[in-house]
Design an enzyme around this catalytic site. Structure first.
Site, PDB file in Angstrom:
ATOM      1  N   ASP A 124      -3.384  33.441   1.210  1.00 55.19           N
ATOM      2  CA  ASP A 124      -3.382  32.962  -0.475  1.00 55.19           C
ATOM      3  C   ASP A 124      -4.561  32.059  -0.606  1.00 55.19           C
ATOM      4  O   ASP A 124      -4.373  31.514  -1.852  1.00 55.19           O
ATOM      5  CB  ASP A 124      -2.077  32.993  -0.738  1.00 55.19           C
ATOM      6  CG  ASP A 124      -1.388  31.790  -0.049  1.00 55.19           C
ATOM      7  OD1 ASP A 124      -1.789  31.216   0.949  1.00 55.19           O
ATOM      8  OD2 ASP A 124      -0.651  30.962  -0.696  1.00 55.19           O
ATOM      9  N   SER A 133       1.572  34.199   2.074  1.00 56.40           N
ATOM     10  CA  SER A 133       0.471  33.160   2.690  1.00 56.40           C
ATOM     11  C   SER A 133      -0.222  33.604   4.041  1.00 56.40           C
ATOM     12  O   SER A 133      -0.971  34.611   3.896  1.00 56.40           O
ATOM     13  CB  SER A 133       1.293  31.985   2.784  1.00 56.40           C
ATOM     14  OG  SER A 133       0.245  30.889   2.849  1.00 56.40           O
ATOM     15  N   HIS A 134       0.198  32.690   5.027  1.00 57.32           N
ATOM     16  CA  HIS A 134      -0.295  32.943   6.396  1.00 57.32           C
ATOM     17  C   HIS A 134       0.314  33.928   7.120  1.00 57.32           C
ATOM     18  O   HIS A 134      -0.287  34.305   8.273  1.00 57.32           O
ATOM     19  CB  HIS A 134      -0.711  31.511   7.054  1.00 57.32           C
ATOM     20  CG  HIS A 134       1.159  31.061   7.071  1.00 57.32           C
ATOM     21  ND1 HIS A 134       1.346  30.541   6.083  1.00 57.32           N
ATOM     22  CD2 HIS A 134       1.759  30.879   8.431  1.00 57.32           C
ATOM     23  CE1 HIS A 134       2.853  30.104   6.616  1.00 57.32           C
ATOM     24  NE2 HIS A 134       2.998  30.525   8.032  1.00 57.32           N
ATOM     25  N   ASP A 139      -6.446  30.700   4.666  1.00 57.87           N
ATOM     26  CA  ASP A 139      -5.466  31.760   4.945  1.00 57.87           C
ATOM     27  C   ASP A 139      -5.160  32.777   3.982  1.00 57.87           C
ATOM     28  O   ASP A 139      -6.076  33.049   2.906  1.00 57.87           O
ATOM     29  CB  ASP A 139      -4.101  30.996   5.019  1.00 57.87           C
ATOM     30  CG  ASP A 139      -3.532  30.273   3.636  1.00 57.87           C
ATOM     31  OD1 ASP A 139      -4.464  30.111   2.840  1.00 57.87           O
ATOM     32  OD2 ASP A 139      -2.315  30.083   3.505  1.00 57.87           O
ATOM     33  N   ASP A 143      -4.848  28.831   0.180  1.00 55.60           N
ATOM     34  CA  ASP A 143      -4.601  27.213  -0.101  1.00 55.60           C
ATOM     35  C   ASP A 143      -4.686  26.658   1.427  1.00 55.60           C
ATOM     36  O   ASP A 143      -4.498  25.357   1.237  1.00 55.60           O
ATOM     37  CB  ASP A 143      -3.188  27.251  -0.712  1.00 55.60           C
ATOM     38  CG  ASP A 143      -1.936  27.912   0.164  1.00 55.60           C
ATOM     39  OD1 ASP A 143      -2.284  28.512   1.273  1.00 55.60           O
ATOM     40  OD2 ASP A 143      -0.856  27.946  -0.173  1.00 55.60           O
ATOM     41  N   ARG A 144      -4.968  27.369   2.372  1.00 61.59           N
ATOM     42  CA  ARG A 144      -4.846  26.170   3.563  1.00 61.59           C
ATOM     43  C   ARG A 144      -6.490  26.277   3.908  1.00 61.59           C
ATOM     44  O   ARG A 144      -7.231  26.961   3.779  1.00 61.59           O
ATOM     45  CB  ARG A 144      -4.115  26.921   4.700  1.00 61.59           C
ATOM     46  CG  ARG A 144      -2.883  26.987   4.686  1.00 61.59           C
ATOM     47  CD  ARG A 144      -2.013  27.600   5.720  1.00 61.59           C
ATOM     48  NE  ARG A 144      -0.519  27.471   5.606  1.00 61.59           N
ATOM     49  CZ  ARG A 144       0.320  27.598   6.547  1.00 61.59           C
ATOM     50  NH1 ARG A 144      -0.240  27.194   7.873  1.00 61.59           N
ATOM     51  NH2 ARG A 144       1.553  27.216   6.264  1.00 61.59           N
ATOM     52  N   LYS A 200      -2.019  23.278  -3.008  1.00 63.27           N
ATOM     53  CA  LYS A 200      -3.097  23.180  -1.725  1.00 63.27           C
ATOM     54  C   LYS A 200      -4.162  23.927  -2.084  1.00 63.27           C
ATOM     55  O   LYS A 200      -4.080  25.094  -2.764  1.00 63.27           O
ATOM     56  CB  LYS A 200      -2.539  22.991  -0.513  1.00 63.27           C
ATOM     57  CG  LYS A 200      -1.923  24.253   0.082  1.00 63.27           C
ATOM     58  CD  LYS A 200      -1.163  24.081   1.467  1.00 63.27           C
ATOM     59  CE  LYS A 200      -0.428  25.128   2.104  1.00 63.27           C
ATOM     60  NZ  LYS A 200       0.825  25.612   1.576  1.00 63.27           N
TER      61      LYS A 200
END
Ligand code: VG1
Ligand code: CO
Length: 542
Positions: free
Chosen positions: A278, A112-113, A276, A280-281, A375
């Site tokens: 992946d 992710s992030h 981000d 999702d943010r 998300k």
């Protein structure tokens, strides 16, 4: 072709807030990735002949693990895998593919992030057939399997060409390489008024989207520039790179500061956003105004009916415990239920599946709805755009009018990163031990009404999740909360969440840190942050 390979367990494969995340060299240890993937399969039942989705955020080591996962899926008896071209699938797109094609589940390779590269982070998570992150019951079962594993199954196949769309056979299993963007773009088109958005861009509306060299680049380029006609150059850093260009793909005010500066500058575009690693943010910054993620959830929920996909209204809103109460006020006004869950998207799955919540959100720049079970960064951006187009107002107008109508929840998160684990644990243990004695006492003139260790009782499956963050609630509705991150890969990260509600319209344009100063000081008095961590200020303030 199929082999059973003896292996030894690793003791550190406990999934965190969102899957297993470790440094790349940890994942490169012999059989480390294989052990975890086999443990996922061992914790599942009934997938023989079924389909598994595999994709990732394109970070370093993505391609290698995708090949391993394909070979192992074939050996374990899956009938088919669907892989995003180039190994790419954003987290929300993977969730959608799982749901659309009614597959058994999916493996998403992402940290992710967190930063990427040979010495940075990698991650693996499993999503179930509803498209959502494995619930705690399943991640606990996977962890138990990792501790007892003695062998894994794989097949001797040549590496699959994952760059060419099409279908091939490998060890008796079908491998379909799919366009990672098409299904997702079609879903967005079904939810939002693309005609109105095309008119908006045609009228000269300027936008900046920063993909941070992460997975949303191809999605944003296709949707914003190709389908909606945003000016070419709207999307920046849109080519996914294995090391994200050496940056953290974390859309916050530290790592996306250049976007913030641009949006506050003299020639700012009308709307700025970022996503981000992946996808999702979301980070939302209007011209001259930063929208706090907690506010964003509330504002999206309050205006969701303006988008075709939500025209019939919302069933309910869910937010994680540390997320501000701004959305609660919207739920109250709409007369719908509000749910408070622990941190991590896996806790929203049941509420979404049961039709109890339509929009969910987290203070960490995560917002989403029942369209997938993750998300979804671009979804949030498109809903914002749809709202701006429908209201014919600027982001700043929407935000200030929202505060005027509902009051403003001043909110900030202070992160202390890479604190020594022992010191962070000591802080939490001490705080926990004194929770009972806090209510009734005052700190910096603020009276503590309640102090507890948040526990969640899932209203759908009846399960209980304890120790999900410590809350100190003050009289008058202000609060501070503390928890340790479950996504970091070195040391501990202490997160301190601070919130104060301000009903008075005349006091809605204070500086956030100034508006929260007494609570920030109280948090330190109560938890001894400085003395425990040895830091005199947070590493990141959001
Ligand atoms: C963080 C966020 C949490 C989010 C999680 C995964 O977890 O606080 O809200 O769900 O990251 O997001 P933690 O345990 O570090 O606080 V992502 O975009 O990293 O998959
Ligand atoms: Co993410």
């Amino acid at each position: 072709m199929i082999r059973t390979v003896p292996t030894k367990p690793y003791s550190d494969q406990k999934p965190g807030t969102s899957g297993l995340r470790k440094k790349v060299p940890v994942f490169q240890q012999e059989h480390y990735a294989e052990n975890f993937i086999q443990s996922i399969f061992d914790a599942l039942d009934g997938f023989q002949g079924k389909t598994l989705v595999i994709g990732g955020d394109g970070r370093f080591y993505n391609r290698e693990v995708i090949q391993k996962a394909i070979a192992m899926a074939a050996a374990n008896g899956f009938g088919k895998v669907m892989v995003g071209q180039g190994g790419i699938l954003s987290t929300p797109a993977a969730s959608h593919v799982i749901r659309k094609y009614k597959t058994f589940g999916g493996i998403i390779l992402s940290a992710s992030h967190n930063p990427g590269g040979p010495h940075e982070d990698f991650g693996i998570k499993y999503n179930a057939g509803n498209g959502g992150p494995a619930p705690e019951k399943l991640t606990d079962a996977i962890f138990a399997k990792t501790k007892a594993i003695s062998s894994f199954k794989t097949s001797d196949i040549d590496p699959i060409d994952i760059d060419t769309i099409g279908t091939v056979k490998a060890a008796g299993m079908t491998v379909e390489v799919i366009d990672p963007v098409a299904d997702y773009a079609e879903l967005m088109e079904s939810l939002f008024d693309f005609d109105a958005l095309r008119r908006l861009f045609k009228s000269g509306f300027r936008m900046r989207f920063d993909a941070m060299h992460a997975v949303t680049g191809p999605y944003a380029k296709e949707i914003l520039e190709n389908r909606l006609g945003a000016a070419s150059g709207t999307c920046r850093n849109f080519k996914p790179l294995p090391d994200f260009g050496g940056h953290h793909p974390d859309p916050n005010l530290v790592h996306a500061k250049h976007l913030y500066d641009e949006m506050m500058g003299p020639d700012a575009p009308d709307f700025g956003a970022a996503s981000d690693g992946d996808g999702d943010r979301n980070l939302i910054i209007g011209k001259g105004i930063f929208v706090t993620p907690s506010d964003s959830v509330a504002m999206l929920a309050a205006n969701a009916r303006l988008a075709p996909g939500y025209k019939d209204g919302l069933k309910g809103i869910a937010r994680s415990m540390p997320t501000s109460g701004a959305a609660d006020r919207v739920a109250e006004k709409l007369g719908i239920d509000m749910y408070e869950t622990p941190t991590g998207w896996k806790f929203f799955g049941n509420l979404l599946d049961a039709g109890m919540a339509t929009i969910c959100g987290e203070e960490s720049a995560g917002t989403g709805s029942n369209h997938v079970r993750e998300k979804d960064g671009l979804w949030a951006v498109l809903l914002w755009l749809n709202i701006l187009a429908a209201r014919g107002e600027s982001c700043k107008q929407v935000v200030t009018e929202h505060w005027a109508a509902y009051g403003r929840n001043y909110y900030s998160r202070h992160d202390y990163e890479e604190v020594e684990s022992d010191r962070a644990n000591a802080l939490v243990d001490e705080l926990r031990a004194k929770l009972g004695s806090l209510p009734g006492t005052s700190v910096r003139g603020l009276k503590i009404a309640k102090a507890d260790d948040f526990a969640y009782h899932d209203p759908v499956d009846g399960s209980t999740s304890k120790h999900q963050g410590i809350r100190i609630l003050f009289e008058g509705g202000s609060r501070v909360a503390f928890r340790l991150s479950g996504t970091g890969t070195s040391g501990a990260t202490l997160r301190v969440y601070i919130e104060r509600y301000e009903p008075d319209k005349a006091r809605h344009d204070l500086d956030t840190q100034a508006a929260l100063a007494d609570l920030i000081a109280a948090a330190d008095d109560i938890a001894g942050i400085k003395s425990h961590t040895g830091r005199n200020k947070p590493s990141v303030i959001t």
